[in-house]
Design an enzyme around this catalytic site. Structure first.
Site, PDB file in Angstrom:
ATOM      1  N   ASP A   1      -4.691  -5.377 -10.653  1.00 31.30           N
ATOM      2  CA  ASP A   1      -4.079  -4.174 -11.223  1.00 31.30           C
ATOM      3  C   ASP A   1      -5.004  -2.969 -11.095  1.00 31.30           C
ATOM      4  OD1 ASP A   1      -1.884  -5.639 -11.914  1.00 31.30           O
ATOM      5  OD2 ASP A   1      -2.384  -5.820 -14.045  1.00 31.30           O
TER       6      ASP A   1
ATOM      7  N   GLU B   1       2.512  -4.529  -4.019  1.00 33.06           N
ATOM      8  CA  GLU B   1       1.405  -3.783  -3.421  1.00 33.06           C
ATOM      9  C   GLU B   1       1.902  -2.788  -2.379  1.00 33.06           C
ATOM     10  OE1 GLU B   1       1.660  -7.766  -1.160  1.00 33.06           O
ATOM     11  OE2 GLU B   1       2.039  -6.978  -3.165  1.00 33.06           O
TER      12      GLU B   1
ATOM     13  N   ARG C   1      -5.707   9.407   7.937  1.00 34.54           N
ATOM     14  CA  ARG C   1      -6.494   9.815   6.765  1.00 34.54           C
ATOM     15  C   ARG C   1      -6.339   8.792   5.644  1.00 34.54           C
ATOM     16  NH1 ARG C   1     -10.970  11.812   4.730  1.00 34.54           N
ATOM     17  NH2 ARG C   1     -10.673  12.674   2.651  1.00 34.54           N
TER      18      ARG C   1
END
Length: 391
Positions: A275, A302, A322
């Protein structure tokens, strides 16, 4: 005990609430007071015309001249009030405090004016109706603090009681007039103070309700773990964003991001550390966004979904690169002795929305294509991006 009494009487607010409440009252004044001022002007014009007609335009008596002067004074002040309202209205919110101050002084002037008329009326009758009507009107229409109400109603009442005998031709018993006007002043003072308290309490209750609604809206639209926008908000946001891009002829980019081997991370370090990994990753990605044109959603588990407006050419690929770099350099291990990092795979799809497809939820195909690109990125080595945009 004193603090509780003060809170009950004055309903104190924070500085922000006080400024907002003052602005709300000022707008109320500018909306309704001009109607009241026009009513005063019409009544005074009628009074002046009636006096001129009654005296055949000569104003031959002292009384007719005095009343005419009083009517002209109130007419002039009311007309000036209209001009001030128009001038101050253009300068909101900066002028809100001055608007409330000027309304108070107009209410005070109106009370003094009615007291003067009533005092002069006593030369021929014991009529006090002008004062009674004006006192009640001021209590209902003029915003005053309890202290200001005491100054206005009690101060003018004292002035009235002292002035009632001045123009009487012969001494008469004015006990009844004094008692009636005093009772009315006390009643109007109570009305004004009660209104002050109820208005402020009502405002605070509304603000509390708005604050609760904002919190509920935030809870409903944001993921509790990461603080990102959730799937529910995604469905609402995508419709408006897709339409915006279609109307402005902007490109819309969707990226699906998935943490590589996150199940292994969870198995090794536990769900609590998993988490924490999601929270830190979400925070880092969020720092790379332009909040006006780019949005990040918690899509599930996720997986994260990026949506951007106006990215075209190489810009989506540069943004994805990026993201890869930022997450790759993020240290997310459970301790300094185990500084483990993570990586993400990214699927990209960019297109130009069409207005005729807005109602068909065509944006769902963008997510589908980005998802296919994500699986391609996973299959070809992870920690990379794949672009399925149509060139």
């Amino acid at each position: 005990m004193i603090r509780e009494i003060r809170k009950m009487i004055f309903c104190p607010m924070s500085k922000e609430h006080e400024e907002d409440y003052t602005l709300l009252c000022a707008r109320h004044v500018l909306r309704y007071d001009p109607v009241f001022l026009w009513l005063i002007i019409c009544i005074q014009v009628y009074n002046i015309l009636y006096t001129l007609h009654y005296t055949n335009g000569t104003l031959h008596s002292a009384a007719s001249r005095v009343y005419t002067i009083l009517y002209v004074i109130l007419l002039s002040v009311a007309a000036a009030g209209l001009l001030v309202c128009k001038y101050m209205g253009k300068r909101l919110p900066d002028s809100s405090g001055r608007i409330m101050g000027m309304q108070f002084f107009f209410g005070l002037f109106l009370m003094i004016w009615s007291a003067c008329v009533t005092i002069y009326d006593q030369r021929v009758s014991d009529n006090i109706s002008v004062y009674l009507i004006t006192t009640f009107t001021v209590a209902v229409l003029v915003y005053m603090t309890p202290l200001q109400a005491c100054v206005v109603f009690l101060g003018v009442q004292i002035f009235l009681c002292l002035g009632l005998p001045v123009f009487c031709a012969e001494p008469i018993d004015m006990y009844g007039s004094k008692v009636n006007t005093t009772i009315m002043s006390i009643i109007c003072l109570s009305i004004s103070a009660r209104r002050y308290v109820l208005d402020r309490k009502s405002y605070l209750m509304q603000e509390e309700m708005k604050d609760k609604n904002r919190k509920l809206s935030h809870i409903a639209n944001h993921d509790a773990l990461t603080g990102l926008l959730n799937r529910r908000r995604l469905n609402e946001k995508m419709d408006s964003l897709y339409q915006h891009c279609a109307e402005k002829k902007l490109a819309m980019t969707v990226m699906m991001l998935d943490i590589d081997s996150f199940k292994d991370y969870n198995d090794i370090y536990g769900h609590q550390q998993g988490d924490e990994c999601l929270r830190r990753m979400a925070w880092c990605l969020n720092q790379e966004l332009d909040p006006e044109h780019e949005f990040l959603f918690r899509y599930g588990g996720e997986e994260f979904l990026y949506v951007g407006a106006g990215l075209s050419g190489n810009a989506p690929a540069e943004k994805a690169e990026r993201f890869n770099t930022v997450i790759r350099t993020l240290i997310i291990g459970p301790s300094e002795q185990d500084p483990r990092g993570i990586t993400v795979s990214i699927g990209i799809y960019t297109g130009f929305p069409a207005l005729e497809q807005v109602k068909d939820k065509e944006w769902m195909s963008y997510i589908s294509e980005a998802d296919k690109a994500l699986y391609k990125a996973k299959a070809t080595g992870k920690d990379r991006w794949v672009d399925f945009s149509v060139q």
